[in-house]
Scaffold this active site. Structure first.
Site, short mmCIF file in Angstrom:
data_model
loop_
_atom_site.label_atom_id
_atom_site.label_comp_id
_atom_site.label_asym_id
_atom_site.label_seq_id
_atom_site.Cartn_x
_atom_site.Cartn_y
_atom_site.Cartn_z
N LYS A 172 -18.12 1.09 -50.18
CA LYS A 172 -18.53 0.39 -49.11
C LYS A 172 -18.29 -1.03 -49.71
O LYS A 172 -17.92 -1.99 -49.15
CB LYS A 172 -20.09 0.30 -48.75
CG LYS A 172 -20.60 -0.77 -47.94
CD LYS A 172 -20.09 -0.79 -46.47
CE LYS A 172 -20.52 -1.89 -45.72
NZ LYS A 172 -21.88 -1.81 -45.20
N LYS A 240 -24.56 -11.19 -49.14
CA LYS A 240 -25.43 -10.31 -49.99
C LYS A 240 -24.62 -8.83 -50.33
O LYS A 240 -24.99 -8.59 -51.78
CB LYS A 240 -26.48 -9.56 -48.91
CG LYS A 240 -27.39 -8.50 -49.61
CD LYS A 240 -27.89 -7.54 -48.55
CE LYS A 240 -26.96 -6.26 -48.73
NZ LYS A 240 -27.25 -5.16 -48.20
#
Lengths: 289, 289
Positions: A172, A240
């Protein structure tokens, strides 16, 4: 005997994901910090619990989908957390996007209690979550993956066991790097066209069929040309994730110069109040130069 | 009356492109500095000329496909150049990748002699040139484009009139920026996976179906994972094109930070003797860190 499923974290992503599991006919127990978010699940026949612990007590496979590493830590190991209620032989499947290193630690802690863990972050946004077409990048043991696969298949399409615990989060992180830097690639190209007085739409059209073709050029290229940054995937969330990327790289003493550069552009548009825009809005940071 | 075609510059790209025109049945006259390169065209029934001027005298539409801006200048305006032989109403189609600004100047100079010009750089490499599946990015007047289109269709598939003179070169510059920076994107992601001890092949597989998907991830990602940099498109040629990009941007006072960064990586592998490798070999520059 059918396994009972738990789902903790009914946000923009978690809510439709949990609904897809429930609508596929599985027994589902849910928990969300803000109780009202659980109503749609309750209406669909899910059981609403008072704590992550209660979810773990009542179910065999507990999915979590929350915001960041500290949230996963709290949900798993906090007061009334999953670890306090999970039976031996149950599985925690964390679908949040968090630190690969912390994921390994969480998996090791759960293992001591006889609980397996998979990290299974997703890509594809709210649209993919609703449609059940998410990409799911999984880290963990193969037999655990196979046990959870039928449930993954109700939430996603491109489901890949990448490696051991943490490998899903690494994939990811890689995904977020590729998307962020490709946004920069398309943004710089479209800026060049614009400054040269050439129609960016025609450039996008000319490039799409060839080697420069990408999903980012197709979708985000359009956003940039239309100056329309409705998310999509919010800049503040992409930022983030880039924080996770850069922390991980720093611990490995790996320089990621382009990823670092794009993160600066993200900070710039967030500082200007663009955090809620789609992350392709970094084009605005390029344009203002 | 069928128009006669000229082709100047029978390099890796020009040779198969000219052959495709000849094999489609058109009358073709060619010129190449190194005479031996013309043999295949001669064998296919093309007429071999002694100078660009002779090509221009004998034909109506003169294609040029040479290395760089000074070469186009020499072929068009040098001693025995195209301009010295071109008839009023003929067309010069420059399929080289050169400076957009110089292209505009060349077009203006030819216009004074009653000769139209198109810039029509291509993408798709030797494979695409042989197969006749190149992307062709065109700058110039629409009626001139329509006149040349039947010939473009023998050389390429995705053929787009981007704008006026120079716009084709701008699109090509954008193309090279997107490809270069996307190579960096994929390279940094695969480095991150490698340093995390995660199988890059699995990461590529997980990412390909989703939003991070691109031609570069598919093809160059494979090259990086196999450490196999047979070109493809040579690093030294991609570097030449990035020179055009950065010069153009500099004249516009446009900062292109990621494009600049990747160009530095290219310089690094070229300095290490990697200029003949595929440009995705910049992965080697990332790995050595």
């Amino acid at each position: 005997m059918q396994e009972k499923l738990g789902f903790i974290g009914l946000g923009i992503m978690g809510l439709p994901m949990a609904l897809n599991l429930r609508r596929a006919g599985f027994t589902v127990a849910v928990y969300n910090r803000t109780r009202e978010r659980a109503q749609a699940l309750k209406d669909a026949g899910a059981f609403v619990c008072q704590s992550p612990k209660e979810v773990a007590e009542k179910t065999d496979i507990i999915f979590t989908c929350v915001s960041d590493t500290p949230d996963v830590n709290e949900v798993l190991f906090g007061k009334d957390g999953v670890a306090a209620g999970a039976k031996k032989g149950s599985v925690v499947v964390d679908m949040s996007t968090i630190s690969p290193e912390s994921t390994k630690r969480f998996a090791a802690n759960l293992k001591m209690a006889g609980v397996d863990m998979l990290d299974a972050p997703v890509s594809g946004g709210e649209t993919g979550a609703i449609a059940g077409t998410l990409s799911i990048m999984v880290g963990g043991k193969e037999e655990v993956f196979n046990r959870v696969l039928p449930y993954f298949q109700k939430m996603g399409k491109n489901i890949v066991l990448v490696g051991d615990n943490g490998a899903g989060q690494v994939a990811k992180a890689c995904n977020q790097v590729v998307i962020a830097v490709t946004i920069e690639a398309v943004g710089e190209a479209l800026m060049l066209a614009e400054k040269c007085g050439v129609d960016g739409r025609k450039v996008r059209e000319a490039l799409l069929g060839g080697f420069a073709g990408s999903k980012v050029l197709e979708v985000h290229g359009n956003r940039m040309l239309n100056d329309d940054y409705k998310p999509g995937f919010k800049a503040k969330l992409h930022r983030k994730d880039m924080g996770i990327v850069l922390d991980t790289a720093k611990n490995l003493q790996l320089p990621l110069p382009a990823a670092t550069l794009v993160t600066l552009h993200m900070d710039e548009i967030i500082k200007q109040g663009g955090g809620e825009l789609d992350s392709s809005a970094i084009f605005k940071a390029l344009r203002k130069n």
